[in-house]
Write an enzyme that holds these catalytic residues in place. Structure first.
Site, PDB file in Angstrom:
ATOM      1  N   GLY A 257     -13.356  13.368  23.329  1.00  0.00           N
ATOM      2  CA  GLY A 257     -13.369  14.805  23.579  1.00  0.00           C
ATOM      3  C   GLY A 257     -13.921  15.187  24.944  1.00  0.00           C
ATOM      4  N   GLU A 299     -15.225   7.207  22.631  1.00  0.00           N
ATOM      5  CA  GLU A 299     -13.756   7.130  22.502  1.00  0.00           C
ATOM      6  C   GLU A 299     -13.055   8.087  23.452  1.00  0.00           C
ATOM      7  OE1 GLU A 299     -13.298   8.215  18.363  1.00  0.00           O
ATOM      8  OE2 GLU A 299     -13.801   6.202  17.707  1.00  0.00           O
ATOM      9  N   PRO A 300     -13.197   7.917  24.754  1.00  0.00           N
ATOM     10  CA  PRO A 300     -12.511   8.830  25.669  1.00  0.00           C
ATOM     11  C   PRO A 300     -11.009   8.566  25.711  1.00  0.00           C
ATOM     12  CG  PRO A 300     -13.602   7.073  26.896  1.00  0.00           C
ATOM     13  CD  PRO A 300     -13.942   6.860  25.446  1.00  0.00           C
ATOM     14  N   GLY A 301     -10.231   9.630  25.702  1.00  0.00           N
ATOM     15  CA  GLY A 301      -8.790   9.500  25.881  1.00  0.00           C
ATOM     16  C   GLY A 301      -8.409  10.247  27.146  1.00  0.00           C
ATOM     17  N   ARG A 302      -8.431  11.587  27.040  1.00  0.00           N
ATOM     18  CA  ARG A 302      -8.064  12.472  28.139  1.00  0.00           C
ATOM     19  C   ARG A 302      -8.799  12.140  29.439  1.00  0.00           C
ATOM     20  NH1 ARG A 302      -6.593  17.681  26.787  1.00  0.00           N
ATOM     21  NH2 ARG A 302      -7.680  17.352  24.821  1.00  0.00           N
ATOM     22  N   ARG A 339       1.950  21.245  25.754  1.00  0.00           N
ATOM     23  CA  ARG A 339       0.573  21.759  25.731  1.00  0.00           C
ATOM     24  C   ARG A 339       0.449  23.237  26.131  1.00  0.00           C
ATOM     25  NH1 ARG A 339      -3.174  20.247  28.303  1.00  0.00           N
ATOM     26  NH2 ARG A 339      -4.741  20.250  26.661  1.00  0.00           N
ATOM     27  N   TYR A 343      -1.057  25.196  23.017  1.00  0.00           N
ATOM     28  CA  TYR A 343      -2.487  25.542  23.109  1.00  0.00           C
ATOM     29  C   TYR A 343      -2.775  26.603  24.166  1.00  0.00           C
ATOM     30  CZ  TYR A 343      -2.650  20.704  21.311  1.00  0.00           C
ATOM     31  OH  TYR A 343      -2.453  19.544  20.617  1.00  0.00           O
ATOM     32  N   CYS A 370      15.303  25.732  25.111  1.00  0.00           N
ATOM     33  CA  CYS A 370      15.751  26.997  24.531  1.00  0.00           C
ATOM     34  C   CYS A 370      14.701  27.681  23.693  1.00  0.00           C
ATOM     35  CB  CYS A 370      17.012  26.754  23.723  1.00  0.00           C
ATOM     36  SG  CYS A 370      18.383  26.499  24.832  1.00  0.00           S
ATOM     37  N   TYR A 399      -1.699  13.398  26.599  1.00  0.00           N
ATOM     38  CA  TYR A 399      -1.068  14.226  25.560  1.00  0.00           C
ATOM     39  C   TYR A 399       0.204  14.940  26.008  1.00  0.00           C
ATOM     40  CZ  TYR A 399      -5.610  13.382  23.401  1.00  0.00           C
ATOM     41  OH  TYR A 399      -6.734  12.778  22.902  1.00  0.00           O
TER      42      TYR A 399
HETATM   43  N1  LLP Z   1     -11.429  10.009  18.896  1.00  0.00           N
HETATM   44  C1  LLP Z   1     -10.838  10.675  17.885  1.00  0.00           C
HETATM   45  C2  LLP Z   1     -11.181  10.348  16.518  1.00  0.00           C
HETATM   46  C3  LLP Z   1      -9.884  11.675  18.181  1.00  0.00           C
HETATM   47  O1  LLP Z   1      -9.302  12.323  17.173  1.00  0.00           O
HETATM   48  C4  LLP Z   1      -9.556  11.949  19.520  1.00  0.00           C
HETATM   49  C5  LLP Z   1      -8.561  12.971  19.846  1.00  0.00           C
HETATM   50  C6  LLP Z   1     -10.203  11.231  20.537  1.00  0.00           C
HETATM   51  C7  LLP Z   1     -11.133  10.268  20.182  1.00  0.00           C
HETATM   52  C8  LLP Z   1      -9.906  11.419  21.996  1.00  0.00           C
HETATM   53  O2  LLP Z   1     -10.142  12.701  22.456  1.00  0.00           O
HETATM   54  P1  LLP Z   1     -10.077  12.964  24.039  1.00  0.00           P
HETATM   55  O3  LLP Z   1     -11.178  12.139  24.669  1.00  0.00           O
HETATM   56  O4  LLP Z   1      -8.757  12.532  24.503  1.00  0.00           O
HETATM   57  O5  LLP Z   1     -10.281  14.425  24.177  1.00  0.00           O
HETATM   58  N2  LLP Z   1      -3.251  17.089  21.628  1.00  0.00           N
HETATM   59  C9  LLP Z   1      -4.492  17.699  22.087  1.00  0.00           C
HETATM   60  C10 LLP Z   1      -5.665  16.788  21.918  1.00  0.00           C
HETATM   61  C11 LLP Z   1      -5.800  16.247  20.517  1.00  0.00           C
HETATM   62  C12 LLP Z   1      -6.918  15.281  20.418  1.00  0.00           C
HETATM   63  C13 LLP Z   1      -6.870  14.561  19.121  1.00  0.00           C
HETATM   64  N3  LLP Z   1      -7.920  13.610  18.945  1.00  0.00           N
HETATM   65  C14 LLP Z   1      -4.316  18.146  23.542  1.00  0.00           C
HETATM   66  O6  LLP Z   1      -3.215  18.021  24.069  1.00  0.00           O
HETATM   67  O7  LLP Z   1      -5.235  18.676  24.147  1.00  0.00           O
END
Ligand code: LLP
Length: 441
Positions: A257, A299-302, A339, A343, A370, A399
């Protein structure tokens, strides 16, 4: 080249620069050339930025809490090439499906560093995870706890697990991406007593080895305080469970997050800010509560892939509604980046073949799909745009592609990894033939 006149460059990958013609370069490649060579819409990933972000997370968190494992949240963007990079960088992986797990397996990702999440893992997915030997299964609910114990028992093995708990903390993200509150579909709430019941059941499940707790508040969480509050609630709970059931918390997974700036006016904590505050809080709480220091999982993703990714589109129709609006229409849209529509996400943009042009105008960048909601960027001040120009949108690494679709039978874009002046295709563009390849008449 003096690029101070183009503040948007700060949002692009770390290698972003301009050449004398005012063309945007990423990873030493002129993106206009890449757009010509590979077609548009095109997604670029900058390898240097990807690797730097992996290292920054490891370095910053390990500085204060050496026993930290960074597991990349695959859902933000995973394909075989990116999985290889995360493997080489020594990260672990958070996966949420048999599909993500299979991609990881296909590049021999060390599966002991894979954490399997999800609120409704199917028996087939759990069996695949057990076949492949994933390190941890993050159990979300009672149904899964019982099913997993049975499946593991049939194999005569034992499986390490974490429990996903819901602290009841609102991170104030978009409601679709909030997960830390009691009513969430994810996890077992502390407030209802279900978390405690799950600990009790997990400890008595003969084939499961409960190593600790996980929480994930939502995404993106642009303040540090919600994490601190959730950590405190969960660590107090862990101490309670230690007294009541003799639980030893050896792993503490605080989810992902971590926010990134999408626009020039956005202010979010840096990776170093998150690391200093969260490890400091953890260390303080652990000693205050008399717990032994658990392994910290993040758990970084973004925050790993976001800035590394750039979307390129070609301008087609330009429609001016006099006195009302000027639309610049591009050759992608919600099919590759939902997105903004889903959102209300905001982005900046740059005309990649005329970044230094002085003449400017306010336009709205519309996609070609469309529905009226297919708008990528509203009311943005751009260099004056003409058909054939290339629009680059920064911070598109997370994402976009994973949430892309074939709406209007749009083929998904190609993806190119750039590094040191070379662009390498890491996913080819879908063809019309691909779109029909699964259909049977
Ligand atoms: N760990 C868990 C359990 C999660 O559910 C998520 C994201 C992450 C880690 C990674 O979160 P991040 O670091 O990437 O913020 N589709 C949305 C975001 C959905 C996130 C879902 N879970 C968007 O486009 O903003």
């Amino acid at each position: 080249m003096n690029t101070s006149k183009v503040p948007e460059l700060a949002l692009f990958p770390l290698t972003a620069e301009l050449n004398n013609q005012g063309h945007l370069l990423i990873g030493g490649c002129d993106v206009v050339d890449l757009a010509n060579e590979f077609g548009t819409p095109l997604y670029l990933f900058d390898e240097l930025t990807l690797r730097r972000k992996c290292r920054e997370f490891k370095d910053e968190f390990c500085k204060y809490h050496p026993d930290t494992l960074v597991i990349y949240a695959s859902k933000a963007f995973l394909n075989r090439a990116s999985a290889l990079i995360f493997k080489e960088e020594g990260l672990g992986l958070d996966v949420v499906s048999g599909g993500e797990l299979s991609i990881a397996h296909s590049v021999d990702f060390p599966l002991d560093k894979v954490y399997f999440h999800g609120n409704n893992k199917t028996p087939e997915e759990l069996n695949l995870a057990l076949d492949l030997g994933v390190g941890r299964i993050v159990v979300d609910n009672f149904y899964e706890l019982e099913m997993l114990n049975g499946l593991v028992g049939e194999r005569g093995i034992s499986q390490n697990i974490l429990l996903r708990l819901t602290p009841g903390v609102d991170p104030h993200t978009h409601q679709y991406t909030t997960t830390g509150t009691v009513e969430s579909k994810f996890g077992l709430p502390l407030a209802t007593g279900q978390a405690e019941e799950a600990v009790n059941q997990a400890l008595s499940a003969s084939n499961l080895n409960l190593l600790g707790f996980h929480f994930h508040l939502g995404s993106p969480v642009s303040k540090i305080q919600p994490y601190e509050l959730a950590m405190e609630l969960l660590l107090r709970f862990a101490r309670e469970m230690g007294k009541r059931f003799d639980l030893n918390l050896s792993e503490f997974d605080i989810g992902g997050g971590f926010a990134v700036p999408y626009t020039l006016d956005s202010k979010v904590p840096t990776i170093a800010d998150y690391a200093t505050a969260l490890t400091g809080k953890l260390n303080g709480l652990v000693s205050g509560l008399g717990l032994s220091r658990p392994r910290l999982i993040i758990e970084p993703g973004r925050a790993i892939v976001g800035q590394a990714g750039v979307a390129l589109y070609k301008v087609g129709a330009i429609k001016e509604i006099p006195g009302i609006k000027k639309y610049v229409c591009v050759d992608g849209g919600i099919s590759d980046n939902i997105r903004p529509a889903l959102y209300g996400a905001k982005y900046e943009a740059l005309v990649a073949n005329k970044a230094l042009e002085a003449e400017r105008e306010v336009v709205t960048i519309a996609g070609k799909l469309c529905q009226s909601g297919d708008i990528l960027v509203r009311d943005i001040n751009l260099a004056s745009v003409h058909p054939g120009d290339i629009i680059a949108i920064p911070v598109c690494g997370a994402y976009s592609i994973p949430m892309s679709s074939n709406y209007n039978a749009m083929p998904r874009p190609a993806i190119v990894m750039v590094k040191e002046g070379r662009g390498r295709l890491i996913r080819r563009r879908e063809t019309y033939q691909d779109l029909m390849s699964l259909d049977l008449i």
